[in-house]
Design an enzyme around this catalytic site. Structure first.
Site, PDB file in Angstrom:
ATOM      1  N   HIS A 173       1.013  -1.011   0.025  1.00 20.34           N
ATOM      2  CA  HIS A 173       0.060  -0.095  -0.118  1.00 20.34           C
ATOM      3  C   HIS A 173       0.961   1.152  -0.025  1.00 20.34           C
ATOM      4  O   HIS A 173       0.362   2.158  -0.515  1.00 20.34           O
ATOM      5  CB  HIS A 173      -1.097   0.053   1.153  1.00 20.34           C
ATOM      6  CG  HIS A 173      -2.068  -1.193   1.187  1.00 20.34           C
ATOM      7  ND1 HIS A 173      -2.891  -1.483   2.064  1.00 20.34           N
ATOM      8  CD2 HIS A 173      -2.526  -1.620  -0.217  1.00 20.34           C
ATOM      9  CE1 HIS A 173      -3.863  -2.390   1.782  1.00 20.34           C
ATOM     10  NE2 HIS A 173      -3.587  -2.533   0.253  1.00 20.34           N
ATOM     11  N   HIS A 212      -8.549  -7.770  -7.560  1.00 22.24           N
ATOM     12  CA  HIS A 212      -8.877  -8.183  -6.475  1.00 22.24           C
ATOM     13  C   HIS A 212      -8.877  -7.606  -5.340  1.00 22.24           C
ATOM     14  O   HIS A 212      -8.087  -7.261  -4.428  1.00 22.24           O
ATOM     15  CB  HIS A 212      -7.526  -9.342  -6.087  1.00 22.24           C
ATOM     16  CG  HIS A 212      -7.353 -10.570  -7.270  1.00 22.24           C
ATOM     17  ND1 HIS A 212      -6.561 -10.019  -8.508  1.00 22.24           N
ATOM     18  CD2 HIS A 212      -7.620 -11.801  -7.217  1.00 22.24           C
ATOM     19  CE1 HIS A 212      -6.787 -11.182  -9.203  1.00 22.24           C
ATOM     20  NE2 HIS A 212      -7.275 -12.444  -8.574  1.00 22.24           N
ATOM     21  N   SER A 229      -6.882  -1.498  -0.604  1.00 20.03           N
ATOM     22  CA  SER A 229      -6.413  -0.692  -1.418  1.00 20.03           C
ATOM     23  C   SER A 229      -7.571   0.300  -2.214  1.00 20.03           C
ATOM     24  O   SER A 229      -7.316   1.358  -2.711  1.00 20.03           O
ATOM     25  CB  SER A 229      -5.806  -1.475  -2.597  1.00 20.03           C
ATOM     26  OG  SER A 229      -6.407  -2.755  -2.899  1.00 20.03           O
ATOM     27  N   GLU A 274     -14.120  -7.828  -7.643  1.00 20.10           N
ATOM     28  CA  GLU A 274     -14.117  -8.833  -6.329  1.00 20.10           C
ATOM     29  C   GLU A 274     -15.172  -9.936  -6.595  1.00 20.10           C
ATOM     30  O   GLU A 274     -16.302  -9.802  -7.138  1.00 20.10           O
ATOM     31  CB  GLU A 274     -14.672  -8.225  -5.255  1.00 20.10           C
ATOM     32  CG  GLU A 274     -14.744  -8.844  -3.924  1.00 20.10           C
ATOM     33  CD  GLU A 274     -13.763  -9.907  -3.521  1.00 20.10           C
ATOM     34  OE1 GLU A 274     -12.536  -9.390  -3.292  1.00 20.10           O
ATOM     35  OE2 GLU A 274     -13.632 -11.068  -3.353  1.00 20.10           O
ATOM     36  N   ASP A 329     -14.590 -12.124 -12.151  1.00 21.50           N
ATOM     37  CA  ASP A 329     -13.227 -12.425 -12.203  1.00 21.50           C
ATOM     38  C   ASP A 329     -12.226 -11.326 -12.676  1.00 21.50           C
ATOM     39  O   ASP A 329     -12.552 -10.667 -13.784  1.00 21.50           O
ATOM     40  CB  ASP A 329     -12.980 -13.549 -12.869  1.00 21.50           C
ATOM     41  CG  ASP A 329     -11.477 -13.785 -13.423  1.00 21.50           C
ATOM     42  OD1 ASP A 329     -10.779 -13.806 -12.521  1.00 21.50           O
ATOM     43  OD2 ASP A 329     -11.510 -14.681 -14.429  1.00 21.50           O
ATOM     44  N   GLY A 330     -11.440 -10.936 -11.742  1.00 17.31           N
ATOM     45  CA  GLY A 330     -10.734  -9.622 -11.863  1.00 17.31           C
ATOM     46  C   GLY A 330      -9.743  -9.812 -13.081  1.00 17.31           C
ATOM     47  O   GLY A 330      -9.466  -8.619 -13.716  1.00 17.31           O
ATOM     48  N   ASP A 352      -3.571  -8.176  -7.196  1.00 13.64           N
ATOM     49  CA  ASP A 352      -3.188  -8.407  -5.899  1.00 13.64           C
ATOM     50  C   ASP A 352      -4.114  -9.883  -5.472  1.00 13.64           C
ATOM     51  O   ASP A 352      -4.984  -9.684  -4.518  1.00 13.64           O
ATOM     52  CB  ASP A 352      -3.642  -7.422  -5.012  1.00 13.64           C
ATOM     53  CG  ASP A 352      -3.212  -7.791  -3.416  1.00 13.64           C
ATOM     54  OD1 ASP A 352      -2.312  -8.536  -3.043  1.00 13.64           O
ATOM     55  OD2 ASP A 352      -3.761  -6.776  -2.772  1.00 13.64           O
TER      56      ASP A 352
HETATM   57  C1  LIG Z   1      -5.550 -10.153  -0.837  1.00 13.02           C
HETATM   58  S1  LIG Z   1      -7.379  -9.817  -1.119  1.00 13.02           S
HETATM   59  C2  LIG Z   1      -7.350  -8.199  -1.830  1.00 13.02           C
HETATM   60  C3  LIG Z   1      -6.757  -7.080  -1.094  1.00 13.02           C
HETATM   61  C4  LIG Z   1      -6.972  -5.685  -1.698  1.00 13.02           C
HETATM   62  N1  LIG Z   1      -6.389  -5.585  -2.896  1.00 13.02           N
HETATM   63  C5  LIG Z   1      -6.195  -4.649  -0.859  1.00 13.02           C
HETATM   64  O1  LIG Z   1      -5.086  -4.470  -0.993  1.00 13.02           O
HETATM   65  O2  LIG Z   1      -6.633  -4.331   0.318  1.00 13.02           O
HETATM   66  C6  LIG Z   1      -7.772 -10.926  -2.226  1.00 13.02           C
HETATM   67  C7  LIG Z   1      -9.423 -10.784  -2.652  1.00 13.02           C
HETATM   68  O3  LIG Z   1      -9.303 -11.423  -4.008  1.00 13.02           O
HETATM   69  C8  LIG Z   1     -10.492 -11.864  -4.160  1.00 13.02           C
HETATM   70  N2  LIG Z   1     -10.500 -12.898  -5.392  1.00 13.02           N
HETATM   71  C9  LIG Z   1      -9.932 -14.214  -5.339  1.00 13.02           C
HETATM   72  N3  LIG Z   1      -9.955 -14.588  -6.800  1.00 13.02           N
HETATM   73  C10 LIG Z   1     -10.265 -13.368  -7.331  1.00 13.02           C
HETATM   74  C11 LIG Z   1     -10.798 -13.515  -8.814  1.00 13.02           C
HETATM   75  N4  LIG Z   1     -10.171 -14.290  -9.780  1.00 13.02           N
HETATM   76  N5  LIG Z   1     -11.146 -12.322  -9.050  1.00 13.02           N
HETATM   77  C12 LIG Z   1     -11.590 -11.160  -8.409  1.00 13.02           C
HETATM   78  N6  LIG Z   1     -11.254 -11.225  -7.167  1.00 13.02           N
HETATM   79  C13 LIG Z   1     -10.899 -12.486  -6.443  1.00 13.02           C
HETATM   80  C14 LIG Z   1     -10.987 -12.489  -2.908  1.00 13.02           C
HETATM   81  O4  LIG Z   1     -12.271 -12.872  -2.337  1.00 13.02           O
HETATM   82  C15 LIG Z   1     -10.053 -11.800  -1.875  1.00 13.02           C
HETATM   83  O5  LIG Z   1     -11.154 -10.782  -1.471  1.00 13.02           O
END
Ligand SMILES: C[S@@+](CC[C@H](N)C(=O)[O-])C[C@H]1O[C@@H](n2cnc3c(N)ncnc32)[C@H](O)[C@@H]1O
Length: 271
Positions: free
Chosen positions: A3, A26, A92, A110, A135-136, A156
């Site tokens: 961050h 993500h 983030s 998400e 899906d991100g 991420d």
């Molecule tokens: C490590 S956290 C993200 C933290 C965030 N980027 C931050 O810095 O605050 C990972 C997130 O990705 C989500 N996730 C997992 N696979 C994903 C995908 N293919 N597409 C979108 N989100 C996904 C999970 O549900 C989780 O909430």
């Protein structure tokens, strides 16, 4: 670490008046209650923040980019007086919401619907942000190139499955093809399990794009995660110098062993 570097990247893009698109592939829920430890084997563990943000919380001697990040995190706690220990931590999306200008936009992906709905609540009535459940990795196709002609893409993932590295490299390949001048930042953990080396090898194989790699190891002999890294494709002008200063200070503050270390290096050099 992630961050602090993300805030510095966004500020670098904000040196120009034109807006930019921030893509969080993500996104997570946007806000975290620090008193809660993760659960492991059904047993609640101690909170982790005292060895992370807790070590920075009361500092007043940080260099500008770290002080900027810390001011945002403190501001997020929204109490009139700074509490002796932090309570909430911004994810983030909320960090970027706090620093976005009227001309900047946030596209937040998400996969978990419950997390996405908590994220929407945490963002409040925010016209600059759009939360999408899905899906991100598909975001690069949906959103790039952006009308703003400038973008910062944070990748991420949770690194829960072995295929993650391949998906990251494929998404970046597509992203660079559609939008070669975008700034892409990929976070990865340093552990025995996830082979950072193979991810970095994959990044090296992408169409020639200047790539800076910043990493920090806080406890070399830790049994699980001992540090993490951020690979930045197309880093902004002079970002290398800023990243070095951030990491040098963070290593001193976050070290859990005398041999803690950090490095900032070019994986693919600037032309
Ligand atoms: C490590 S956290 C993200 C933290 C965030 N980027 C931050 O810095 O605050 C990972 C997130 O990705 C989500 N996730 C997992 N696979 C994903 C995908 N293919 N597409 C979108 N989100 C996904 C999970 O549900 C989780 O909430």
């Amino acid at each position: 670490m992630k961050h602090a570097l993300l805030v510095a990247l966004a500020r670098a893009l904000q040196r120009k008046p034109g807006g930019f698109l921030f893509v969080d592939t993500h996104a997570g829920r946007g806000s975290y209650l620090l008193a809660l430890g993760k659960k492991g084997g059904g047993v609640a563990r101690l909170p982790e923040y005292p060895d992370g943000i807790g070590r920075l919380w009361q500092r007043s001697d940080l260099p500008d980019p770290l002080a900027d990040y810390l001011a945002l995190v403190r501001g997020f706690d929204r109490r009139a007086r700074l509490p002796p220990t932090p309570r909430f931590y911004p994810g983030s999306p909320c960090l970027m919401q706090m620093l976005a200008r009227p001309q900047d936009r946030l596209a937040l992906f998400e996969r978990q619907p419950e997390e996405a709905s908590i994220l929407r609540k945490n963002l409040g009535a925010e016209r600059r942000a759009r939360v999408q459940v899905g899906d991100g990795y598909a975001s690069v196709r949906a959103l790039l190139p952006p009308p703003e002609k400038r973008a910062l893409v944070l990748i991420d993932p949770p690194f829960e499955d072995e295929e993650e590295g391949g998906q990251i490299v494929a998404a970046l390949g597509e992203g660079l093809r559609r939008f070669p001048s975008g700034v892409y930042a990929v976070w990865y953990p340093l552990t025995g399990r996830v082979r950072a080396a193979s991810l970095l090898e994959g990044l090296r194989g992408l169409p020639k794009t200047p790539t800076l790699v910043a990493d920090i190891i806080v406890e070399p002999n830790a049994p699980r995660m001992n540090g993490c890294g951020l690979a930045i494709l197309n880093p902004p002008w002079e970002f290398e110098r800023e990243a070095r200063s951030i990491l040098r200070h963070l290593t001193d503050i976050l070290a859990r062993a005398p041999d803690a270390s950090s490095s900032v290096r070019w994986l693919v050099p600037e032309r």
